[in-house]
Each structure stands twice: as C-alpha cells, then as structure tokens.
Motif scaffolding. Structure first.
Motif, PDB file in Angstrom:
ATOM      1  N   GLY A  18      22.192 -12.115  -0.449  1.00 24.59           N
ATOM      2  CA  GLY A  18      21.746 -12.515   0.885  1.00 24.59           C
ATOM      3  C   GLY A  18      20.656 -11.666   1.485  1.00 24.59           C
ATOM      4  N   GLU A  19      20.322 -10.525   0.843  1.00 28.17           N
ATOM      5  CA  GLU A  19      19.344  -9.613   1.428  1.00 28.17           C
ATOM      6  C   GLU A  19      18.680  -8.775   0.343  1.00 28.17           C
ATOM      7  OE1 GLU A  19      19.325  -6.666   5.290  1.00 28.17           O
ATOM      8  OE2 GLU A  19      21.185  -6.889   4.160  1.00 28.17           O
ATOM      9  N   ALA A  20      17.399  -8.481   0.545  1.00 27.68           N
ATOM     10  CA  ALA A  20      16.678  -7.619  -0.397  1.00 27.68           C
ATOM     11  C   ALA A  20      15.648  -6.791   0.368  1.00 27.68           C
ATOM     12  CB  ALA A  20      15.984  -8.447  -1.475  1.00 27.68           C
ATOM     13  N   LEU A  21      15.373  -5.604  -0.148  1.00 22.76           N
ATOM     14  CA  LEU A  21      14.341  -4.730   0.399  1.00 22.76           C
ATOM     15  C   LEU A  21      13.522  -4.224  -0.777  1.00 22.76           C
ATOM     16  CD1 LEU A  21      13.201  -3.221   2.916  1.00 22.76           C
ATOM     17  CD2 LEU A  21      14.717  -1.328   2.297  1.00 22.76           C
ATOM     18  N   GLY A  22      12.219  -4.412  -0.698  1.00 20.83           N
ATOM     19  CA  GLY A  22      11.363  -3.989  -1.792  1.00 20.83           C
ATOM     20  C   GLY A  22      10.218  -3.128  -1.318  1.00 20.83           C
ATOM     21  N   VAL A  23       9.815  -2.187  -2.161  1.00 24.90           N
ATOM     22  CA  VAL A  23       8.622  -1.385  -1.926  1.00 24.90           C
ATOM     23  C   VAL A  23       7.484  -2.072  -2.664  1.00 24.90           C
ATOM     24  CG1 VAL A  23       7.503   0.848  -2.279  1.00 24.90           C
ATOM     25  CG2 VAL A  23       9.950   0.749  -1.721  1.00 24.90           C
ATOM     26  N   LEU A  24       6.404  -2.355  -1.934  1.00 20.28           N
ATOM     27  CA  LEU A  24       5.235  -3.010  -2.511  1.00 20.28           C
ATOM     28  C   LEU A  24       4.072  -2.031  -2.488  1.00 20.28           C
ATOM     29  CD1 LEU A  24       5.503  -6.406  -0.579  1.00 20.28           C
ATOM     30  CD2 LEU A  24       6.442  -5.847  -2.823  1.00 20.28           C
ATOM     31  N   ARG A  25       3.285  -2.054  -3.535  1.00 21.04           N
ATOM     32  CA  ARG A  25       2.102  -1.191  -3.596  1.00 21.04           C
ATOM     33  C   ARG A  25       0.880  -2.060  -3.866  1.00 21.04           C
ATOM     34  NH1 ARG A  25       0.504  -1.972  -8.281  1.00 21.04           N
ATOM     35  NH2 ARG A  25       1.814  -2.072 -10.098  1.00 21.04           N
ATOM     36  N   LEU A  26      -0.245  -1.606  -3.368  1.00 15.52           N
ATOM     37  CA  LEU A  26      -1.506  -2.322  -3.594  1.00 15.52           C
ATOM     38  C   LEU A  26      -1.835  -2.373  -5.077  1.00 15.52           C
ATOM     39  CD1 LEU A  26      -3.670  -0.806  -0.746  1.00 15.52           C
ATOM     40  CD2 LEU A  26      -2.896  -3.148  -0.908  1.00 15.52           C
ATOM     41  N   PRO A  27      -2.653  -3.334  -5.492  1.00 15.52           N
ATOM     42  CA  PRO A  27      -3.065  -3.361  -6.896  1.00 15.52           C
ATOM     43  C   PRO A  27      -3.782  -2.067  -7.274  1.00 15.52           C
ATOM     44  CG  PRO A  27      -3.860  -5.305  -5.741  1.00 15.52           C
ATOM     45  CD  PRO A  27      -3.261  -4.393  -4.723  1.00 15.52           C
ATOM     46  N   ARG A  28      -3.832  -1.802  -8.551  1.00 18.43           N
ATOM     47  CA  ARG A  28      -4.481  -0.563  -9.028  1.00 18.43           C
ATOM     48  C   ARG A  28      -5.938  -0.493  -8.613  1.00 18.43           C
ATOM     49  NH1 ARG A  28      -1.639  -1.203 -14.735  1.00 18.43           N
ATOM     50  NH2 ARG A  28       0.405  -0.539 -14.058  1.00 18.43           N
ATOM     51  N   ASN A  29      -6.587  -1.645  -8.487  1.00 23.94           N
ATOM     52  CA  ASN A  29      -7.975  -1.703  -8.066  1.00 23.94           C
ATOM     53  C   ASN A  29      -8.009  -2.193  -6.613  1.00 23.94           C
ATOM     54  OD1 ASN A  29     -10.670  -2.068  -7.715  1.00 23.94           O
ATOM     55  ND2 ASN A  29     -10.926  -3.585  -9.343  1.00 23.94           N
ATOM     56  N   PRO A  30      -8.092  -1.274  -5.628  1.00 22.75           N
ATOM     57  CA  PRO A  30      -8.024  -1.672  -4.222  1.00 22.75           C
ATOM     58  C   PRO A  30      -9.137  -2.622  -3.802  1.00 22.75           C
ATOM     59  CG  PRO A  30      -8.263   0.726  -4.423  1.00 22.75           C
ATOM     60  CD  PRO A  30      -8.226   0.150  -5.807  1.00 22.75           C
ATOM     61  N   GLU A  31     -10.287  -2.569  -4.476  1.00 22.28           N
ATOM     62  CA  GLU A  31     -11.390  -3.471  -4.140  1.00 22.28           C
ATOM     63  C   GLU A  31     -11.002  -4.927  -4.392  1.00 22.28           C
ATOM     64  OE1 GLU A  31     -12.182  -0.779  -6.455  1.00 22.28           O
ATOM     65  OE2 GLU A  31     -12.455   0.415  -4.644  1.00 22.28           O
ATOM     66  N   GLU A  32     -10.010  -5.130  -5.280  1.00 20.49           N
ATOM     67  CA  GLU A  32      -9.562  -6.486  -5.588  1.00 20.49           C
ATOM     68  C   GLU A  32      -8.945  -7.152  -4.364  1.00 20.49           C
ATOM     69  OE1 GLU A  32      -6.062  -8.341  -8.279  1.00 20.49           O
ATOM     70  OE2 GLU A  32      -7.333  -6.871  -9.285  1.00 20.49           O
ATOM     71  N   ALA A  33      -8.313  -6.373  -3.493  1.00 22.58           N
ATOM     72  CA  ALA A  33      -7.665  -6.920  -2.301  1.00 22.58           C
ATOM     73  C   ALA A  33      -8.643  -7.091  -1.143  1.00 22.58           C
ATOM     74  CB  ALA A  33      -6.509  -6.026  -1.883  1.00 22.58           C
ATOM     75  N   ALA A  34      -9.829  -6.487  -1.224  1.00 24.55           N
ATOM     76  CA  ALA A  34     -10.774  -6.462  -0.114  1.00 24.55           C
ATOM     77  C   ALA A  34     -11.164  -7.841   0.425  1.00 24.55           C
ATOM     78  CB  ALA A  34     -12.019  -5.669  -0.500  1.00 24.55           C
ATOM     79  N   PRO A  35     -11.418  -8.847  -0.417  1.00 27.81           N
ATOM     80  CA  PRO A  35     -11.876 -10.114   0.159  1.00 27.81           C
ATOM     81  C   PRO A  35     -10.787 -10.927   0.867  1.00 27.81           C
ATOM     82  CG  PRO A  35     -12.018 -10.184  -2.255  1.00 27.81           C
ATOM     83  CD  PRO A  35     -11.479  -8.845  -1.864  1.00 27.81           C
ATOM     84  N   TYR A  36      -9.542 -10.495   0.814  1.00 23.26           N
ATOM     85  CA  TYR A  36      -8.436 -11.282   1.356  1.00 23.26           C
ATOM     86  C   TYR A  36      -7.842 -10.636   2.595  1.00 23.26           C
ATOM     87  CZ  TYR A  36      -8.518 -13.081  -3.431  1.00 23.26           C
ATOM     88  OH  TYR A  36      -8.907 -13.616  -4.623  1.00 23.26           O
ATOM     89  N   VAL A  37      -7.437 -11.452   3.554  1.00 29.32           N
ATOM     90  CA  VAL A  37      -6.620 -10.953   4.656  1.00 29.32           C
ATOM     91  C   VAL A  37      -5.242 -10.624   4.098  1.00 29.32           C
ATOM     92  CG1 VAL A  37      -5.554 -11.526   6.873  1.00 29.32           C
ATOM     93  CG2 VAL A  37      -7.904 -12.241   6.392  1.00 29.32           C
ATOM     94  N   ILE A  38      -4.702 -11.555   3.293  1.00 31.26           N
ATOM     95  CA  ILE A  38      -3.468 -11.319   2.543  1.00 31.26           C
ATOM     96  C   ILE A  38      -3.774 -11.653   1.095  1.00 31.26           C
ATOM     97  CG2 ILE A  38      -1.067 -11.947   2.193  1.00 31.26           C
ATOM     98  CD1 ILE A  38      -0.935 -12.920   4.973  1.00 31.26           C
TER      99      ILE A  38
END
Length: 168
Positions: A18-38
C-alpha cells in the motif's frame, strides 16, 4: 525494452503493501534532463515505484501499465536527489486496476511534483508480447506539417480565445 541510463532513476526503495518510498537520482548525464521540465525518465521511475506499493503476490501474477493520471502538478524543476512517496488508494470493485497518489520531494523537503490519481491497469501478457513483436514503425503515429497562410487581420477578433505555442 532497453531504455538506457536516462530511465534508471531509482537508487533505493523502501516498501510495504500500500505504500512505497524511493530515492531518485538524476541521470548520469545532467545535460540530458535540461530540455525537460520533467524528464520522461523521472515520470517513468515514479510509475515504477507505484509497483513497489503493490503486494509481491500481485506483481508476480500480472504486468501493469499506467493508463491515466487525474492531475499532474509541477511546483519547480526537479534537481538533485529526490524522494518519491507513493500511497495506494483503497481498491475499488475493479480488481484489474490500482490508483495511487505520488509526491516527489527535493532534498529540502519541498514538494516539486505531485501526481494525483495515477491509475495502472493489468495488461494481458499475450497482448504485451504481441505488441513487443510488432515493428516500431508500425506502432507510431506520424506528423505531417501543412504550411498555411495567416488569416487576414479582419478575421482575427480580440474576443476569441487564443492558445499560443512557443519553443522558448
């Protein structure tokens, strides 16, 4: 399906039925996330963590895919290490679907993303296998842009509603 590092955000998971908690980390290449809001990988990882809230018996019996979201709110761009909390809603009469609410927090504890009413539905394994065996080009829509001239100024009214798309 091999999605690569951009879709491997889950670093750690704590769970109970019924419940979960996860630690999320950015991709290894942070520039990959740059063009997205999410980043699509962040959304995918949030969806994966919903599986952590299901019982292992449920997960072993079937595959589930996301089919709808009631509301998605982004309060600020996700950066750094994130925590994703998933809380299943009480199950309704449909035994083939589950709904959950998810909150994504940054390192300071501020909510950065809220996903309300994520619904997953049981997928028949035979349907998933058939889909995987089809060729990719046979499963995607294509875009066709048609150039059109702008309407004459007299046809444009200030009383009309407008939706403006912009790249930047």
């Amino acid at each position: 399906i091999q999605l690569g590092d951009g879709f491997q955000w889950v670093a750690r998971l704590w769970r109970r039925d019924g419940e979960a908690l996860g630690v999320l980390r950015l991709p290894r290449n942070p520039e990959e996330a740059a063009p997205y809001v999410i980043h699509p990988g962040l959304l995918d990882s949030c969806f994966q963590l919903m599986g952590g809230a299901l019982s292992t018996k449920t997960l072993e019996a079937s595959a589930y895919i996301p089919v709808s979201i009631e509301r998605l709110r982004v309060f600020k761009r996700p950066t750094g290490t994130l925590l994703n909390h998933v809380q299943l809603r009480p199950q309704d009469s449909r035994r083939d679907s589950y709904t959950a609410d998810l909150l994504v927090f940054d390192e300071s504890g501020s909510v950065v993303v809220e996903i309300t009413g994520l619904r997953i539905r049981q997928a028949q394994r035979s349907a998933l296998l058939a889909f995987a065996q089809r060729r990719l080009r046979d499963t995607l829509y294509s875009f066709q842009w048609i150039e059109m001239s702008a309407p004459p100024l007299a046809a444009v009214s200030r009383d009309q509603a407008w939706l403006v798309f912009a790249d930047e």
